[in-house]
Design a protein around this motif. Structure first.
Motif, PDB file in Angstrom:
ATOM      1  N   SER A  22       0.810  -1.218   0.000  1.00 32.87           N
ATOM      2  CA  SER A  22       0.000   0.000   0.000  1.00 32.87           C
ATOM      3  C   SER A  22       0.842   1.267   0.000  1.00 32.87           C
ATOM      4  CB  SER A  22      -0.942   0.008   1.211  1.00 32.87           C
ATOM      5  OG  SER A  22      -0.199   0.046   2.432  1.00 32.87           O
ATOM      6  N   ASP A  23       2.055   1.211   0.568  1.00 36.48           N
ATOM      7  CA  ASP A  23       2.871   2.421   0.667  1.00 36.48           C
ATOM      8  C   ASP A  23       3.142   3.039  -0.701  1.00 36.48           C
ATOM      9  OD1 ASP A  23       3.034   2.581   3.371  1.00 36.48           O
ATOM     10  OD2 ASP A  23       5.040   1.727   3.557  1.00 36.48           O
ATOM     11  N   PHE A  24       3.548   2.205  -1.657  1.00 36.92           N
ATOM     12  CA  PHE A  24       3.899   2.711  -2.988  1.00 36.92           C
ATOM     13  C   PHE A  24       2.966   2.108  -4.029  1.00 36.92           C
ATOM     14  CE2 PHE A  24       7.575   2.957  -0.259  1.00 36.92           C
ATOM     15  CZ  PHE A  24       8.030   4.256  -0.471  1.00 36.92           C
ATOM     16  N   TYR A  25       1.687   2.065  -3.680  1.00 39.63           N
ATOM     17  CA  TYR A  25       0.672   1.458  -4.528  1.00 39.63           C
ATOM     18  C   TYR A  25       0.647   2.143  -5.903  1.00 39.63           C
ATOM     19  CZ  TYR A  25      -3.892  -0.266  -6.054  1.00 39.63           C
ATOM     20  OH  TYR A  25      -4.907  -0.856  -6.758  1.00 39.63           O
ATOM     21  N   GLY A  26       0.577   1.310  -6.936  1.00 41.16           N
ATOM     22  CA  GLY A  26       0.540   1.831  -8.297  1.00 41.16           C
ATOM     23  C   GLY A  26       1.877   1.796  -8.997  1.00 41.16           C
ATOM     24  N   SER A  27       2.964   1.631  -8.241  1.00 40.58           N
ATOM     25  CA  SER A  27       4.303   1.629  -8.833  1.00 40.58           C
ATOM     26  C   SER A  27       4.765   0.227  -9.201  1.00 40.58           C
ATOM     27  CB  SER A  27       5.308   2.239  -7.855  1.00 40.58           C
ATOM     28  OG  SER A  27       5.479   1.405  -6.722  1.00 40.58           O
ATOM     29  N   GLY A  28       4.132  -0.784  -8.617  1.00 39.71           N
ATOM     30  CA  GLY A  28       4.563  -2.151  -8.856  1.00 39.71           C
ATOM     31  C   GLY A  28       5.805  -2.534  -8.083  1.00 39.71           C
ATOM     32  N   THR A  29       6.231  -1.692  -7.143  1.00 36.98           N
ATOM     33  CA  THR A  29       7.425  -1.965  -6.347  1.00 36.98           C
ATOM     34  C   THR A  29       7.023  -2.160  -4.889  1.00 36.98           C
ATOM     35  OG1 THR A  29       7.775   0.422  -6.168  1.00 36.98           O
ATOM     36  CG2 THR A  29       9.032  -0.742  -7.847  1.00 36.98           C
ATOM     37  N   PRO A  30       7.027  -3.397  -4.406  1.00 36.45           N
ATOM     38  CA  PRO A  30       6.661  -3.646  -3.005  1.00 36.45           C
ATOM     39  C   PRO A  30       7.720  -3.119  -2.051  1.00 36.45           C
ATOM     40  CG  PRO A  30       7.431  -5.663  -4.039  1.00 36.45           C
ATOM     41  CD  PRO A  30       7.337  -4.637  -5.132  1.00 36.45           C
ATOM     42  N   CYS A  31       7.286  -2.760  -0.865  1.00 35.40           N
ATOM     43  CA  CYS A  31       8.164  -2.182   0.143  1.00 35.40           C
ATOM     44  C   CYS A  31       8.494  -3.227   1.208  1.00 35.40           C
ATOM     45  CB  CYS A  31       7.474  -0.967   0.785  1.00 35.40           C
ATOM     46  SG  CYS A  31       8.481  -0.090   1.987  1.00 35.40           S
ATOM     47  N   VAL A  32       9.781  -3.417   1.469  1.00 35.77           N
ATOM     48  CA  VAL A  32      10.214  -4.336   2.516  1.00 35.77           C
ATOM     49  C   VAL A  32      10.008  -3.696   3.887  1.00 35.77           C
ATOM     50  CG1 VAL A  32      12.142  -5.719   3.393  1.00 35.77           C
ATOM     51  CG2 VAL A  32      11.917  -5.307   0.932  1.00 35.77           C
ATOM     52  N   TYR A  33      10.333  -2.391   3.957  1.00 35.39           N
ATOM     53  CA  TYR A  33      10.176  -1.670   5.230  1.00 35.39           C
ATOM     54  C   TYR A  33      10.309  -0.180   4.964  1.00 35.39           C
ATOM     55  CZ  TYR A  33      11.301   0.413   9.758  1.00 35.39           C
ATOM     56  OH  TYR A  33      11.312   1.213  10.874  1.00 35.39           O
ATOM     57  N   LYS A  34       9.514   0.621   5.670  1.00 37.38           N
ATOM     58  CA  LYS A  34       9.616   2.074   5.638  1.00 37.38           C
ATOM     59  C   LYS A  34       9.628   2.593   7.060  1.00 37.38           C
ATOM     60  CE  LYS A  34       6.056   4.638   4.895  1.00 37.38           C
ATOM     61  NZ  LYS A  34       6.113   5.378   6.195  1.00 37.38           N
ATOM     62  N   SER A  35      10.581   3.445   7.369  1.00 40.25           N
ATOM     63  CA  SER A  35      10.637   4.023   8.712  1.00 40.25           C
ATOM     64  C   SER A  35       9.601   5.139   8.856  1.00 40.25           C
ATOM     65  CB  SER A  35      12.043   4.576   8.981  1.00 40.25           C
ATOM     66  OG  SER A  35      12.313   5.683   8.133  1.00 40.25           O
ATOM     67  N   GLY A  36       9.379   5.568  10.084  1.00 45.21           N
ATOM     68  CA  GLY A  36       8.481   6.687  10.329  1.00 45.21           C
ATOM     69  C   GLY A  36       7.029   6.283  10.448  1.00 45.21           C
ATOM     70  N   PRO A  37       6.136   7.279  10.571  1.00 45.16           N
ATOM     71  CA  PRO A  37       4.711   6.996  10.733  1.00 45.16           C
ATOM     72  C   PRO A  37       4.124   6.343   9.486  1.00 45.16           C
ATOM     73  CG  PRO A  37       5.079   9.349  10.374  1.00 45.16           C
ATOM     74  CD  PRO A  37       6.427   8.735  10.562  1.00 45.16           C
TER      75      PRO A  37
END
Length: 427
Positions: free
Chosen positions: A22-37
């Motif tokens: 969901s973090d980078f939805y639409g880009s086709g690049t899944p996120c392993v981890y994102k810091s912050g809120p």
């Protein structure tokens, strides 16, 4: 089975990081981890994802020290054995919204399945430590699974889009700026020419600027750079259109013929339904018949012109010998973050064979912008904000003259407004 594969891929990431998709939805690049809120998401069983749009970052105080900070981040990631593929500072906005909700985040691309969640958390903390030491503790870090892909004979044809019948099909075989070129030793890897340079006061020595990795592709040549110092030195020759470029140009001609034949068939059927002219017929019928007859006539003439071009090209440019246009005069050793500006050094000069260019019709450093966009679309693309387009006019014959050099300061702080009207307001 396919559904199990998709679910397995999703579970692999979301079991540790629920916002992986969901973090980078639409880009086709899944996120392993994102810091912050956490970034906002829509709720409910049928809720759709919020498409995120990366936006350029301008006038941020990190600009002055980004190169040194970026180098420290690279060194730290390598010391942690992170298989990173890219490091990009981006702003992010929700699609359709002019203002980014995230002014700046450091996005680190990693090879898919190469980074475990716990290692990503530790690496993000290390990068955050570097940013905090530099005075940017508010900047967050994300690790995304992303792979970056590093995409003699007769004279070249003349190019005059004002009178040429099919300029878009003719252009690949001309000296118009943006000419697709490749190393003769490795014609499967192509690039484009950037600028022409006169090496002497006459036309005996003219060179074209391109990338070093195009002139001397890594699969064939070592990354040592080279300079041709005398005529006894072997020539590393360059061809106009590599293997794929030539094949695609021919396919485009055949496709154009096929498209026109289909259209003629449809228009001919419409003419049959309209019937022959009769006295007293409806004016709209007369006008529509004339319209279809004009379309058929134009398409028939275009087919003839494309066939003539196809015959000329296949006879004169089918072999690499026929498409050889010059040789490598100088090629730089490819370096990343080269001094003094920290940009990539990757350029080469190709000296052209004098007899390959029709100098009487040579256009020089003009880019033809009329191939893919309409006149209106080109203007709207170049100047999306009306305040910048008041003095704009379309280049004559769609040929845009190249002038000057874009300075680094202008790259950081553009002089024109973007589609959201923000760039000037931020500079």
């Amino acid at each position: 089975m396919a559904g199990d594969t998709v679910n397995s891929k999703a579970t692999r990431l979301t079991k540790n990081y629920p916002n992986a998709f969901s973090d980078f939805y639409g880009s086709g690049t899944p996120c392993v981890y994102k810091s912050g809120p956490s970034w906002p998401v829509r709720k409910g069983p049928q809720a759709q994802g919020i498409v995120r749009e990366p936006r350029p970052v301008y006038s941020h105080s990190i600009q002055l020290t980004w190169i040194s900070i970026g180098n420290r981040i690279c060194d730290k990631l390598e010391s942690l054995d992170i298989q990173w593929t890219s490091i990009n500072p981006f702003a992010y906005a929700n699609a359709g919204e002019p203002k980014p909700f995230c002014p700046l985040i450091i996005c680190v691309g990693v090879k898919p399945r190469s980074l475990l969640y716990d290692d990503a958390v530790a690496a993000a903390a290390a990068v955050k430590g570097i940013l905090t030491e530099a005075g940017f503790s508010e900047i967050e870090v994300a690790f995304l699974e992303s792979v970056v892909t590093r995409n003699t004979g007769p004279k070249l044809l003349s190019f005059n889009p004002f009178i040429n019948s099919v300029p878009n099909l003719r252009k690949p075989f001309t000296s118009a700026l943006g000419l697709s070129i490749a190393s003769r030793r490795y014609p499967h890897f192509e690039g484009t020419s950037a600028l022409y340079f006169r090496l002497s006061n006459d036309n005996d020595h003219v060179a074209v600027l391109t990338c070093a990795h195009v002139a001397r592709p890594p699969p064939v040549y070592p990354n040592t750079g080279m300079t041709r110092k005398n005529n006894n030195q072997p020539r590393e020759e360059i061809v106009a259109l590599g293997t794929m470029g030539f094949d695609n140009a021919i396919k485009a001609m055949l496709a154009k013929i096929g498209d026109n034949l289909q259209s003629i068939d449809a228009w001919s059927k419409a003419l049959t339904r309209l019937g022959d002219p009769v006295d007293g017929e409806d004016l709209e019928v007369t006008e529509k018949r004339a319209e279809y007859l004009g379309l058929v006539e134009t398409a028939t003439k275009e087919i003839k012109k494309v066939k003539e071009l196809h015959a000329e090209v296949t006879e004169n440019y089918s072999t690499l010998d026929q498409r050889t246009i010059g040789f490598v005069l100088h090629s730089e050793k490819i370096e990343v973050s080269a001094a003094p500006c920290g940009f990539t050094r990757d350029w080469a000069l190709i000296e052209l064979y004098k007899n390959k260019i029709d100098w009487a019709t040579f256009r020089g450093n003009k880019v033809w912008v009329g191939g893919n966009l309409s006149i209106a679309d080109y203007g709207n693309t170049m100047f999306p904000d009306a305040r910048d387009s008041k003095d704009y006019s379309y280049p004559e014959d769609g040929l845009l003259q190249v002038n000057g050099v874009v300075q680094a300061t202008e790259m950081h702080n553009p002089e024109h407004l973007d589609v959201n009207g923000l760039l000037k307001l931020l500079s």
